[in-house]
Design a protein around this motif. Sequence first.
Motif, PDB file in Angstrom:
ATOM      1  N   GLY A   1       9.251 -11.298   4.286  1.00 42.16           N
ATOM      2  CA  GLY A   1       9.633  -9.909   4.521  1.00 42.16           C
ATOM      3  C   GLY A   1      10.381  -9.314   3.344  1.00 42.16           C
ATOM      4  N   HIS A   2      11.268 -10.102   2.761  1.00 43.14           N
ATOM      5  CA  HIS A   2      12.055  -9.626   1.623  1.00 43.14           C
ATOM      6  C   HIS A   2      11.165  -9.397   0.400  1.00 43.14           C
ATOM      7  N   VAL A   3      10.248 -10.323   0.151  1.00 37.04           N
ATOM      8  CA  VAL A   3       9.363 -10.206  -1.010  1.00 37.04           C
ATOM      9  C   VAL A   3       8.433  -8.999  -0.867  1.00 37.04           C
ATOM     10  N   PHE A   4       7.881  -8.787   0.323  1.00 41.43           N
ATOM     11  CA  PHE A   4       6.992  -7.644   0.515  1.00 41.43           C
ATOM     12  C   PHE A   4       7.766  -6.322   0.506  1.00 41.43           C
ATOM     13  N   SER A   5       9.041  -6.370   0.857  1.00 41.60           N
ATOM     14  CA  SER A   5       9.882  -5.191   0.719  1.00 41.60           C
ATOM     15  C   SER A   5      10.032  -4.831  -0.753  1.00 41.60           C
ATOM     16  N   VAL A   6      10.278  -5.830  -1.586  1.00 40.45           N
ATOM     17  CA  VAL A   6      10.382  -5.612  -3.033  1.00 40.45           C
ATOM     18  C   VAL A   6       9.065  -5.063  -3.575  1.00 40.45           C
ATOM     19  N   GLN A   7       7.954  -5.675  -3.131  1.00 37.32           N
ATOM     20  CA  GLN A   7       6.640  -5.227  -3.599  1.00 37.32           C
ATOM     21  C   GLN A   7       6.388  -3.761  -3.250  1.00 37.32           C
ATOM     22  N   THR A   8       6.710  -3.372  -2.020  1.00 39.68           N
ATOM     23  CA  THR A   8       6.473  -1.999  -1.589  1.00 39.68           C
ATOM     24  C   THR A   8       7.305  -1.010  -2.391  1.00 39.68           C
ATOM     25  N   VAL A   9       8.555  -1.369  -2.661  1.00 43.17           N
ATOM     26  CA  VAL A   9       9.414  -0.498  -3.459  1.00 43.17           C
ATOM     27  C   VAL A   9       8.830  -0.313  -4.862  1.00 43.17           C
ATOM     28  N   LEU A  10       8.437  -1.409  -5.493  1.00 44.97           N
ATOM     29  CA  LEU A  10       7.920  -1.348  -6.860  1.00 44.97           C
ATOM     30  C   LEU A  10       6.610  -0.562  -6.942  1.00 44.97           C
ATOM     31  N   THR A  11       5.683  -0.869  -6.047  1.00 46.36           N
ATOM     32  CA  THR A  11       4.375  -0.208  -6.126  1.00 46.36           C
ATOM     33  C   THR A  11       4.455   1.262  -5.726  1.00 46.36           C
ATOM     34  N   THR A  12       5.268   1.577  -4.726  1.00 47.16           N
ATOM     35  CA  THR A  12       5.422   2.973  -4.317  1.00 47.16           C
ATOM     36  C   THR A  12       6.082   3.782  -5.424  1.00 47.16           C
ATOM     37  N   GLY A  13       7.134   3.214  -6.017  1.00 45.71           N
ATOM     38  CA  GLY A  13       7.817   3.896  -7.111  1.00 45.71           C
ATOM     39  C   GLY A  13       6.902   4.106  -8.305  1.00 45.71           C
ATOM     40  N   ALA A  14       6.156   3.062  -8.676  1.00 44.11           N
ATOM     41  CA  ALA A  14       5.236   3.160  -9.816  1.00 44.11           C
ATOM     42  C   ALA A  14       4.158   4.198  -9.563  1.00 44.11           C
ATOM     43  N   PHE A  15       3.623   4.200  -8.358  1.00 49.77           N
ATOM     44  CA  PHE A  15       2.564   5.163  -8.018  1.00 49.77           C
ATOM     45  C   PHE A  15       3.102   6.594  -8.064  1.00 49.77           C
ATOM     46  N   GLY A  16       4.308   6.788  -7.547  1.00 50.70           N
ATOM     47  CA  GLY A  16       4.895   8.124  -7.547  1.00 50.70           C
ATOM     48  C   GLY A  16       5.119   8.649  -8.952  1.00 50.70           C
ATOM     49  N   ILE A  17       5.681   7.811  -9.832  1.00 50.78           N
ATOM     50  CA  ILE A  17       5.926   8.210 -11.225  1.00 50.78           C
ATOM     51  C   ILE A  17       4.608   8.487 -11.940  1.00 50.78           C
ATOM     52  N   ALA A  18       3.639   7.581 -11.744  1.00 48.57           N
ATOM     53  CA  ALA A  18       2.349   7.727 -12.417  1.00 48.57           C
ATOM     54  C   ALA A  18       1.603   8.964 -11.947  1.00 48.57           C
ATOM     55  N   THR A  19       1.771   9.339 -10.693  1.00 48.39           N
ATOM     56  CA  THR A  19       1.107  10.538 -10.174  1.00 48.39           C
ATOM     57  C   THR A  19       1.524  11.769 -10.974  1.00 48.39           C
ATOM     58  N   PHE A  20       2.826  11.877 -11.233  1.00 52.19           N
ATOM     59  CA  PHE A  20       3.315  12.993 -12.048  1.00 52.19           C
ATOM     60  C   PHE A  20       2.795  12.896 -13.482  1.00 52.19           C
ATOM     61  N   LEU A  21       2.837  11.684 -14.054  1.00 57.44           N
ATOM     62  CA  LEU A  21       2.416  11.504 -15.435  1.00 57.44           C
ATOM     63  C   LEU A  21       0.935  11.844 -15.622  1.00 57.44           C
TER      64      LEU A  21
END
Length: 394
Positions: free
Chosen positions: A333-353
Amino acid sequence: MNDRRSFLFLWVSQILANAGDILYIVGLIQVVYASTGSILALTYIPLTITFSRLIGSFLTPLLLHRFALHRILHASMVGKIVVLGAVFLLKDEALSWILLLVSIIAFLDGWAAPVRQAMLPEFVGKAELPKANSLVAISDNTVNLVSWPLGAFFVAYYGGGPLIVITILLYLIGWILTFGIKPIQQVKKAVHSIREQLSGGWTYSFSNKSIRHILILDTVVAFAGAVWISAILYVYVDSILGKSEAWWGYINAFYSGGFIIGGYFFAKLSRVSAHWLILIGCLVTGVLTIWFIYPVFAVVALILSLLLGVVGQLQMLAQLMVLQTQTEIDELGHVFSVQTVLTTGAFGIATFLFGWLAEYQGIEVAFYLSAFISIGAGVFALMKRKSLTYELVE
């Protein structure tokens, strides 16, 4: 603990929840546009969802230290039912109220995503994990492929309000099904502060070589994948293909269809080394993305979309398998929480870029950058191939 019955209840409940997630967004878009008449207002919806889901996933460890996984899933679904009911009642109110409620729903989704991923390996066991992952991937993408056109068709005839009511019913049935999921026995580790609870998963994830490398790949792939958002594809259809808006839907359908096919093939190719699936996935994605810029004929773009979906799904499932098999059960659960934070954040930033690049530098530049990032991820996978493995033996 291999429990096929609990897996089936989890699987079906999440199919309904996923369908509801799409249908309510379709209905909400119609409601917001009908009340505001503003395209800009519509852009606030995905932005709000992305940011709120990231926050929810980041805070999930606070729940994992206090509650069983199935309790968190229950609470998430109950919360979504109540809040979506409020969305229906307040759908004619100010946009700020709607966005507040949407952010709460996305926040609750931020809990559910890592919890579902954490429960899956425990219910099916390592030997059946490839088949289970393939089944979940196929069903998720089938729901995605079917729900958008169905939702659009329903909205066109009946409006967004009734579609939100249907979504509430889907959530309600899904919530009832979660009571068929047996509790998973977990070892609760003593922690002394909120900071330790929030940072524990990050420390564990990045101290394990295999997990660290997969999280880096997941983040980079999510960043590169943002070029396939609907807004950029909409411009691509007009400026590159010179076709009508209908082709925007065709490309999305072929892309989603490729993911379904990829999910099927993964179950057959699960014995292939993970690093090969990841390496080939990254490199082929990069090459096909460049080709996508110069399709010559419009039908070639459809074929490329299908192939991109196939290799992308194979790669994603291989990376998921590494995470699932290299992580201790109590840390999933902890590892997938980290994964979701990283991928969601990366996707959000990249969407703007990518949106900025497409607007001011040309859409070709956005696709080139995505392609080079994918190829770079392939080089990284080649360098770290010894750590990109999974074990299917119980």
